[in-house]
Motif scaffolding. Structure first.
Motif, PDB file in Angstrom:
ATOM      1  N   ARG A   1     -53.415  24.209 -38.438  1.00 37.67           N
ATOM      2  CA  ARG A   1     -54.136  23.981 -39.694  1.00 37.67           C
ATOM      3  C   ARG A   1     -55.295  24.961 -39.807  1.00 37.67           C
ATOM      4  NH1 ARG A   1     -53.154  18.472 -40.928  1.00 37.67           N
ATOM      5  NH2 ARG A   1     -50.900  18.336 -40.868  1.00 37.67           N
ATOM      6  N   VAL A   2     -55.592  25.319 -41.043  1.00 34.40           N
ATOM      7  CA  VAL A   2     -56.775  26.148 -41.304  1.00 34.40           C
ATOM      8  C   VAL A   2     -57.627  25.452 -42.360  1.00 34.40           C
ATOM      9  CG1 VAL A   2     -55.540  28.284 -40.737  1.00 34.40           C
ATOM     10  CG2 VAL A   2     -55.664  27.532 -43.121  1.00 34.40           C
ATOM     11  N   ALA A   3     -58.811  26.012 -42.614  1.00 36.55           N
ATOM     12  CA  ALA A   3     -59.748  25.444 -43.591  1.00 36.55           C
ATOM     13  C   ALA A   3     -59.052  25.184 -44.924  1.00 36.55           C
ATOM     14  CB  ALA A   3     -60.902  26.414 -43.796  1.00 36.55           C
ATOM     15  N   LEU A   4     -59.433  24.099 -45.595  1.00 31.88           N
ATOM     16  CA  LEU A   4     -58.849  23.751 -46.894  1.00 31.88           C
ATOM     17  C   LEU A   4     -59.921  23.732 -47.996  1.00 31.88           C
ATOM     18  CD1 LEU A   4     -56.420  22.474 -48.587  1.00 31.88           C
ATOM     19  CD2 LEU A   4     -57.403  20.264 -47.955  1.00 31.88           C
ATOM     20  N   CYS A   5     -60.971  22.947 -47.780  1.00 32.69           N
ATOM     21  CA  CYS A   5     -61.941  22.714 -48.865  1.00 32.69           C
ATOM     22  C   CYS A   5     -63.084  23.713 -48.859  1.00 32.69           C
ATOM     23  CB  CYS A   5     -62.500  21.295 -48.788  1.00 32.69           C
ATOM     24  SG  CYS A   5     -63.690  21.045 -47.448  1.00 32.69           S
ATOM     25  N   GLY A   6     -63.368  24.311 -47.707  1.00 36.90           N
ATOM     26  CA  GLY A   6     -64.452  25.297 -47.608  1.00 36.90           C
ATOM     27  C   GLY A   6     -65.843  24.736 -47.816  1.00 36.90           C
ATOM     28  N   MET A   7     -65.965  23.416 -47.923  1.00 34.94           N
ATOM     29  CA  MET A   7     -67.285  22.861 -48.243  1.00 34.94           C
ATOM     30  C   MET A   7     -67.665  21.637 -47.413  1.00 34.94           C
ATOM     31  SD  MET A   7     -66.460  21.256 -52.009  1.00 34.94           S
ATOM     32  CE  MET A   7     -67.796  20.083 -51.942  1.00 34.94           C
TER      33      MET A   7
ATOM     34  N   GLU B   1     -63.281  18.975 -54.642  1.00 43.37           N
ATOM     35  CA  GLU B   1     -62.016  19.144 -55.343  1.00 43.37           C
ATOM     36  C   GLU B   1     -61.099  17.959 -55.104  1.00 43.37           C
ATOM     37  OE1 GLU B   1     -60.020  23.218 -55.697  1.00 43.37           O
ATOM     38  OE2 GLU B   1     -61.256  23.345 -53.904  1.00 43.37           O
ATOM     39  N   ARG B   2     -60.250  17.697 -56.103  1.00 38.91           N
ATOM     40  CA  ARG B   2     -59.195  16.712 -55.880  1.00 38.91           C
ATOM     41  C   ARG B   2     -57.964  17.461 -55.380  1.00 38.91           C
ATOM     42  NH1 ARG B   2     -58.818  14.534 -60.485  1.00 38.91           N
ATOM     43  NH2 ARG B   2     -59.710  12.482 -60.206  1.00 38.91           N
ATOM     44  N   PHE B   3     -57.364  16.961 -54.313  1.00 37.78           N
ATOM     45  CA  PHE B   3     -56.139  17.549 -53.781  1.00 37.78           C
ATOM     46  C   PHE B   3     -55.000  16.562 -53.990  1.00 37.78           C
ATOM     47  CE2 PHE B   3     -59.536  19.520 -51.265  1.00 37.78           C
ATOM     48  CZ  PHE B   3     -59.262  20.851 -51.537  1.00 37.78           C
ATOM     49  N   LEU B   4     -53.847  17.064 -54.413  1.00 39.40           N
ATOM     50  CA  LEU B   4     -52.662  16.223 -54.530  1.00 39.40           C
ATOM     51  C   LEU B   4     -51.607  16.768 -53.576  1.00 39.40           C
ATOM     52  CD1 LEU B   4     -52.421  15.698 -58.398  1.00 39.40           C
ATOM     53  CD2 LEU B   4     -53.383  14.149 -56.692  1.00 39.40           C
ATOM     54  N   PRO B   5     -51.041  15.900 -52.731  1.00 39.18           N
ATOM     55  CA  PRO B   5     -50.066  16.370 -51.743  1.00 39.18           C
ATOM     56  C   PRO B   5     -48.752  16.800 -52.399  1.00 39.18           C
ATOM     57  CG  PRO B   5     -50.852  14.143 -51.230  1.00 39.18           C
ATOM     58  CD  PRO B   5     -51.311  14.459 -52.610  1.00 39.18           C
ATOM     59  N   PHE B   6     -48.198  17.895 -51.900  1.00 40.58           N
ATOM     60  CA  PHE B   6     -46.849  18.344 -52.298  1.00 40.58           C
ATOM     61  C   PHE B   6     -46.242  18.967 -51.053  1.00 40.58           C
ATOM     62  CE2 PHE B   6     -50.080  21.507 -53.334  1.00 40.58           C
ATOM     63  CZ  PHE B   6     -49.601  22.657 -52.744  1.00 40.58           C
ATOM     64  N   PRO B   7     -44.913  19.086 -50.990  1.00 43.13           N
ATOM     65  CA  PRO B   7     -44.311  19.634 -49.773  1.00 43.13           C
ATOM     66  C   PRO B   7     -44.906  21.008 -49.441  1.00 43.13           C
ATOM     67  CG  PRO B   7     -42.620  18.704 -51.199  1.00 43.13           C
ATOM     68  CD  PRO B   7     -43.895  18.687 -51.988  1.00 43.13           C
ATOM     69  N   GLY B   8     -45.343  21.179 -48.221  1.00 46.78           N
ATOM     70  CA  GLY B   8     -45.870  22.466 -47.787  1.00 46.78           C
ATOM     71  C   GLY B   8     -47.364  22.649 -47.975  1.00 46.78           C
ATOM     72  N   TRP B   9     -48.068  21.637 -48.495  1.00 43.89           N
ATOM     73  CA  TRP B   9     -49.498  21.852 -48.776  1.00 43.89           C
ATOM     74  C   TRP B   9     -50.361  21.936 -47.513  1.00 43.89           C
ATOM     75  CZ3 TRP B   9     -53.870  18.091 -49.490  1.00 43.89           C
ATOM     76  CH2 TRP B   9     -53.649  16.883 -48.840  1.00 43.89           C
ATOM     77  N   THR B  10     -49.781  21.620 -46.351  1.00 46.99           N
ATOM     78  CA  THR B  10     -50.560  21.737 -45.119  1.00 46.99           C
ATOM     79  C   THR B  10     -50.357  23.096 -44.433  1.00 46.99           C
ATOM     80  OG1 THR B  10     -48.765  20.658 -43.935  1.00 46.99           O
ATOM     81  CG2 THR B  10     -50.570  19.251 -44.621  1.00 46.99           C
ATOM     82  N   LEU B  11     -49.517  23.971 -45.008  1.00 45.80           N
ATOM     83  CA  LEU B  11     -49.273  25.292 -44.394  1.00 45.80           C
ATOM     84  C   LEU B  11     -50.523  26.162 -44.423  1.00 45.80           C
ATOM     85  CD1 LEU B  11     -45.925  26.455 -46.052  1.00 45.80           C
ATOM     86  CD2 LEU B  11     -46.289  25.984 -43.623  1.00 45.80           C
ATOM     87  N   PRO B  12     -50.763  26.925 -43.338  1.00 44.17           N
ATOM     88  CA  PRO B  12     -51.811  27.936 -43.417  1.00 44.17           C
ATOM     89  C   PRO B  12     -51.481  28.904 -44.551  1.00 44.17           C
ATOM     90  CG  PRO B  12     -51.201  27.576 -41.129  1.00 44.17           C
ATOM     91  CD  PRO B  12     -50.206  26.804 -41.982  1.00 44.17           C
ATOM     92  N   GLY B  13     -52.478  29.193 -45.390  1.00 43.99           N
ATOM     93  CA  GLY B  13     -52.240  30.018 -46.577  1.00 43.99           C
ATOM     94  C   GLY B  13     -52.405  29.212 -47.854  1.00 43.99           C
ATOM     95  N   VAL B  14     -52.366  27.875 -47.716  1.00 46.05           N
ATOM     96  CA  VAL B  14     -52.625  27.012 -48.870  1.00 46.05           C
ATOM     97  C   VAL B  14     -54.070  26.520 -48.770  1.00 46.05           C
ATOM     98  CG1 VAL B  14     -51.961  24.920 -50.108  1.00 46.05           C
ATOM     99  CG2 VAL B  14     -50.212  26.277 -48.913  1.00 46.05           C
TER     100      VAL B  14
END
Ligand SMILES: Cc1cc2nc3c(=O)[nH]c(=O)nc-3n(C[C@H](O)[C@H](O)[C@H](O)COP(=O)(O)OP(=O)(O)OC[C@H]3O[C@@H](n4cnc5c(N)ncnc54)[C@H](O)[C@@H]3O)c2cc1C
Ligand code: FES
Lengths: 81, 435
Positions: free
Chosen positions: A42-48, B114-127
């Motif tokens: 896993r990497v950073a998501l929200c940055g905050m 932010e609001r996040f909504l889960p979808f397939p692949g949303w945990t991949l590095p790069g998202v």
């Protein structure tokens, strides 16, 4: 050009500009910040500072939110597993 | 430390509140968890970047400095009680520091996430989150030459796409889930807000080659070789196609940070902290300004902050009420324009992770009655984010409202709770926990 900082990310020396957050440095080095419960990188998501996905081991202390922390010279950073 | 007026949050609302209160003679302390003051929209770039300095921000910061208010950065507030105490955690490279602050009046200016909504692949590095990627770039991550899809909903998408383009990214498309019909009345109403139109014009100049597709959304993020993002699957409800990209910046508008208000026992109006025309909450010594009182953007945050600061100092704020009402109306129109479509609720597959902290897949949540049941059985929402990411997602997916919000706001090392009252400067250096 200000002097670059030298930090060790997963045992590899990286040079970053002063002011770089540890999370940004890990992304630049293409290293995951943590390994999830099921073993996924896993990497950073929200940055905050909210999601805790950027938590890593910094100078030997685990679970540090790296998006809220600036790199310091000679810092050691490791993926939190 | 003791403050006559304690402000939590150094975004536009907190800065305006602190400035107004300090200019009118109050001793003010501002606490913020970021490395520098500014909040989300004025988040300071800690590394030199292509982004020019914001004039409005510079002016606000200079006035704050002159006002004499003291700003303490790097402090995350993790607990608060209405009798007048707030505790903060400071995470430094060498360890954790806990501090205690006492207040006579408190201004909650904690902004939104932010609001996040889960979808397939949303945990991949790069998202990443949309605002999330913007924040990481301001912290030194380089997106130069990277191909990025910006998706989700809300005015933030255009701001983020513009910022990323200024930093050298190639924005392949901006995907807004709201339909054009939904957006049109909102866009038309912007004529009454000239500042917002100027900002919009800047976006258009930067993104003139980028398609802005309304009524489209990402249904899946797909990994290439290695476990990183290679492309996204996109739909407009009838057609589905693939867009290759290096990064996806995806966020579904904003959720107010209201947990501290909940700890204090403030009354709520739906998801927001209830305030009167002086920005006073249901507690007489607690005020709230900016996003936790209603998502309405920069100008609303500034005017509400100023009102709260003046009210703390016992000054009149009558002259600001018209502006405040106009900005609130803008917020209401924005909420309608970016209302979430029902299809987003069916994006997760049974194995799609919903709670990222504990890796709880969607299938394990279905069949539970609500939060209490699901927490006990699956540990969903019990990880370090304390449900601040999966909570708003699950509210959309399954309609569960958060039950009770418990202190601390995020995990704090145990030693933090053994507070030495007699300590000189009310600071505890905590022992380093070993990795
Ligand atoms: C990630 C993100 C990016 C955004 N980018 C833009 C943009 O580019 N353009 C735009 O027009 N709008 C943007 N917005 C919308 C923005 O929120 C508003 O326009 C405006 O900044 C609101 O001001 P505020 O003072 O209410 O909140 P904020 O600016 O969010 O300020 C709140 C501050 O309080 C701090 N805080 C919260 N909780 C705690 C705590 N427990 N302890 C200590 N400190 C705390 C936060 O870290 C933050 O610094 C963004 C929003 C988000 C979430
Ligand atoms: S990226 Fe979310 S807490 Fe750091």
């Amino acid at each position: 050009m200000p002097k670059l900082l030298s930090i060790l990310i997963n045992n590899v020396t990286c040079q970053v500009a002063p002011g770089t957050t540890v999370a940004a440095a890990m992304l630049l080095a293409q290293q995951p910040s943590r390994i999830s419960v099921d073993g996924d990188p896993r990497v950073a998501l929200c940055g905050m500072g909210i999601c805790f996905e950027c938590r890593a081991v910094v100078n030997g202390t685990s679970h540090r939110r790296t998006c809220q922390m600036l790199c310091e010279d000679n810092m050691t950073v490791e993926t939190n597993s | 430390m003791r403050a006559e007026v304690l402000v939590i949050g150094a975004g536009p609302a907190g800065i305006a509140a602190a400035t107004a209160a300090a200019e009118n003679g109050c001793k003010v302390i501002v606490l913020d968890d970021n490395v520098t003051a500014g909040g989300q929209i004025w988040r300071g770039a800690t590394v030199d970047s292509a982004n020019t300095q914001d004039v409005a921000k510079q002016r606000a910061m200079e006035r704050l400095q002159r006002s004499g208010a003291q700003v303490l950065n790097g402090r995350s507030v993790f607990s608060a009680d209405a009798s007048g105490t707030v505790q903060t955690l400071q995470e430094t490279a060498s360890g954790n520091v806990v501090e205690q602050f006492h207040f006579e009046k408190l201004v909650l200016a904690t902004g939104a996430r932010e609001r996040f909504l889960p979808f397939p692949g949303w945990t991949l590095p790069g998202v990443f989150g949309a605002g999330g990627l913007q924040a990481l770039v301001k912290g030194g991550y380089s997106v130069a030459g990277k191909k990025i899809v910006v998706a989700g909903t809300g005015p933030l998408l255009l701001a983020v796409a513009t910022h990323l383009a200024e930093d050298g990214a190639v924005i392949s498309s901006v995907l807004e889930q709201a339909t054009l019909a939904q957006l049109a009345p909102f866009a038309a109403s912007l004529w009454t807000h000239p500042a917002k139109l100027v900002q919009g014009a800047r976006f258009r100049v930067k993104l003139w080659k980028t398609p802005y597709r309304a009524g489209c959304w990402v249904i899946e993020a797909i990994a290439g070789s290695g476990q990183t993002l290679a492309s996204v699957r996109v739909t407009d409800g009838t057609r589905t196609w693939t867009e290759p990209c290096d990064l996806l910046a995806c966020g579904y508008h904003l959720v107010p940070n209201t947990e501290i208000a909940a700890f204090l026992g403030c009354a709520f109006r739906e998801s927001f902290v209830q305030v009167d025309s002086a920005q006073r909450t249901s507690l007489p010594n607690v005020f709230c300004a900016g996003e936790p009182a209603g998502i309405a953007g920069l100008e609303a945050a500034l005017v509400q902050g100023e009102i709260a600061g003046l009210a703390c100092a016992g000054r009149s704020h009558a002259s600001l009420q018209r502006r405040s009402a106009a900005e609130r109306a803008f917020g209401d129109r924005m909420e309608k324009a970016f209302a979430l479509r029902a299809e987003l609720r069916s994006l997760p597959r049974p194995d799609t992770i919903v709670c990222r902290c504990e890796d709880v897949p969607f299938a394990r949540l279905q069949g539970h009655q609500g939060w209490t049941d699901a927490k006990l059985q699956t540990r969903c929402g019990m990880g370090p984010c304390q449900g601040r990411i999966c909570g708003p997602a699950i509210e959309q997916l399954l309609g569960w409202r958060p039950v009770s919000i418990r202190q601390p706001l995020f995990p704090v090392p145990l030693q933090a709770f053994c507070f030495p009252d007699a300590s000189e400067n009310n600071t505890t250096e905590l022992i380093k926990e070993k990795a």
